[in-house]
Design an enzyme around this catalytic site. Structure first.
Site, mmCIF file in Angstrom:
data_model
loop_
_atom_site.group_PDB
_atom_site.id
_atom_site.type_symbol
_atom_site.label_atom_id
_atom_site.label_comp_id
_atom_site.label_asym_id
_atom_site.label_seq_id
_atom_site.Cartn_x
_atom_site.Cartn_y
_atom_site.Cartn_z
ATOM 1 N N GLU A 14 33.343 -9.622 -0.021
ATOM 2 C CA GLU A 14 33.653 -9.177 -1.028
ATOM 3 C C GLU A 14 35.014 -9.432 -1.583
ATOM 4 O OE1 GLU A 14 34.188 -4.654 -2.326
ATOM 5 O OE2 GLU A 14 32.177 -5.020 -2.012
ATOM 6 N N TYR A 15 36.130 -9.130 -0.643
ATOM 7 C CA TYR A 15 37.380 -9.466 -0.997
ATOM 8 C C TYR A 15 37.672 -10.941 -1.541
ATOM 9 C CZ TYR A 15 39.385 -5.226 1.368
ATOM 10 O OH TYR A 15 39.557 -3.893 1.720
ATOM 11 N N LYS A 41 28.265 -4.466 7.730
ATOM 12 C CA LYS A 41 29.091 -3.909 6.514
ATOM 13 C C LYS A 41 30.562 -4.443 6.458
ATOM 14 C CE LYS A 41 29.617 -1.313 2.459
ATOM 15 N NZ LYS A 41 30.770 -0.905 2.627
ATOM 16 N N SER A 58 26.299 0.190 0.642
ATOM 17 C CA SER A 58 27.059 -0.758 -0.390
ATOM 18 C C SER A 58 26.397 -0.401 -1.695
ATOM 19 C CB SER A 58 27.160 -2.170 -0.108
ATOM 20 O OG SER A 58 27.543 -2.545 -1.393
ATOM 21 N N HIS A 97 30.499 -7.731 5.297
ATOM 22 C CA HIS A 97 30.187 -7.707 3.744
ATOM 23 C C HIS A 97 31.554 -7.261 3.049
ATOM 24 C CE1 HIS A 97 29.202 -4.829 0.342
ATOM 25 N NE2 HIS A 97 28.331 -5.788 0.081
ATOM 26 N N ASN A 98 32.145 -6.471 3.204
ATOM 27 C CA ASN A 98 33.482 -6.341 2.517
ATOM 28 C C ASN A 98 34.349 -7.174 2.682
ATOM 29 O OD1 ASN A 98 31.887 -3.783 2.133
ATOM 30 N ND2 ASN A 98 33.583 -2.519 2.200
ATOM 31 N N MET A 152 29.807 8.927 -3.380
ATOM 32 C CA MET A 152 28.757 8.399 -2.977
ATOM 33 C C MET A 152 27.539 9.503 -2.357
ATOM 34 S SD MET A 152 28.769 4.749 -2.618
ATOM 35 C CE MET A 152 28.272 4.406 -0.846
ATOM 36 N N LEU A 196 29.888 15.521 -0.109
ATOM 37 C CA LEU A 196 29.416 15.429 -1.573
ATOM 38 C C LEU A 196 30.567 14.751 -2.391
ATOM 39 C CD1 LEU A 196 27.350 18.822 -1.320
ATOM 40 C CD2 LEU A 196 26.449 16.390 -0.871
ATOM 41 N N GLY A 223 28.340 1.775 -4.216
ATOM 42 C CA GLY A 223 29.255 2.587 -5.059
ATOM 43 C C GLY A 223 28.562 3.363 -6.186
ATOM 44 N N ASN A 258 32.306 4.000 6.043
ATOM 45 C CA ASN A 258 32.984 2.782 6.289
ATOM 46 C C ASN A 258 33.688 2.844 7.980
ATOM 47 O OD1 ASN A 258 31.933 1.192 4.271
ATOM 48 N ND2 ASN A 258 33.679 2.004 2.938
#
Length: 304
Positions: A181-182, A174, A122, A177-178, A11, A8, A124, A96
């Site tokens: 994003e970089y 994913k 994704s 995707h990241n 995210m 918990l 955040g 991840n």
């Protein structure tokens, strides 16, 4: 539906909130019990204080969604769940994780008759309000079981999520995707630095970010967030330029190498993060020394 959220943190807690707000019953477990208690008081989370208690609070077929850091924490939790759950139950890894580890874990759980779904997630800290983008890997049957929760977590029931392939595919997508994003982040950072260096124009970087947010071909959510950051601190004077990486960029670059795919932008953006962590780069020193050796170019002494 009823499911458990294990982990918990930023995210996991917000995902639990969104699920409960959408009418689902959520059993929550976190190593720090105060976090569990707080959510239980805030949104009627069903608290559990061990993985065994998580399983006791679920009825077959049980669904346990894992949102803990990749690597050993995920390995440990899934390993323990494999001993507690029964045939027909479902484990979800929404963190991840490296897709190769995901495939291995899926095979391990399958031997016990336990289904496994990997969800590249994704969104955040904005996911609670905006919904989460989710790339889902696993069998049709397992994903179908999880679909009610996915529809609630997503920006829309039919938007922002999809079953992209078999076990491992969600985390693979994913990862890419990241990596993208970089590259996007690095391009924005370099462009704004060039504008900041053009002192004669006295450019207002926050103003420019706001202009670009509407109608421009470079508008994006990342640009929206850039505008937010510049509105709070136009010179970013309160931030140290140290940029960590959580692993996905490295894995993307390694995958590109393994597949003989050129990925210079993503690779450069990863290396730029490494540079950000060096207060005093030996490579930069050596470059200056070489220029001095072959061309007599001046060097700036350390004491200067």
């Amino acid at each position: 539906m009823k499911l458990a959220m294990i982990g918990l943190g930023k995210m996991g807690a917000n995902m639990a909130r969104r699920l409960i707000g959408g009418g689902h019953a959520v059993v929550g477990y976190n190593l720090e019990t105060a976090v569990t208690d707080q959510l239980a008081a805030e949104v009627n989370l069903i608290p559990a204080y061990s993985l065994a208690e998580v399983v006791e609070n679920l009825a077959p077929p049980r669904v346990a969604w894992v949102m803990v850091p990749a690597g050993n924490p995920t390995e440990s939790v899934i390993g323990e769940l494999s001993q507690l759950l029964s045939e027909g139950d479902l484990v979800v890894d929404g963190g991840n994780s490296n897709y190769k580890e995901t495939m291995r874990r899926g095979q391990m759980l399958a031997q016990a008759g336990i289904d496994f779904v990997d969800v590249g997630t994704s969104g955040g800290v904005w996911g609670l309000k905006e919904g989460y983008s989710m790339m889902v890997g696993g069998s049709d049957t397992a994903v179908s079981t999880l679909t009610p929760a996915l529809k609630t977590l997503a920006p829309g029931a039919q938007q922002g999520w999809g079953h992209v392939g078999p076990s491992g595919a969600g985390h693979f997508v994913k990862m890419i995707h990241n990596g993208i994003e970089y590259g996007l982040m690095q391009a924005y950072a370099e462009g704004f630095e060039i504008m900041k260096a053009k002192e004669e124009f006295g450019l207002d970087l926050h103003q420019i970010s706001e202009i670009w947010r509407f109608g421009s071909v470079v508008r994006s959510w990342l640009l929206d967030l850039t505008a937010n950051a510049l509105a709070e601190d136009g010179d970013l004077s309160g931030i140290k330029g140290y940029v960590p990486d959580s692993g996905e960029g490295r894995w993307t670059v390694q995958e590109a190498i393994d597949l003989d795919i050129p990925a210079p932008i993503i690779t450069h953006s990863l290396f730029a993060r490494f540079v950000s962590r060096q207060d005093d780069s030996f490579a930069a020193k050596l470059l200056a020394a070489m220029r001095n050796q072959f061309g007599g170019h001046a060097v700036v002494k350390a004491e200067d």
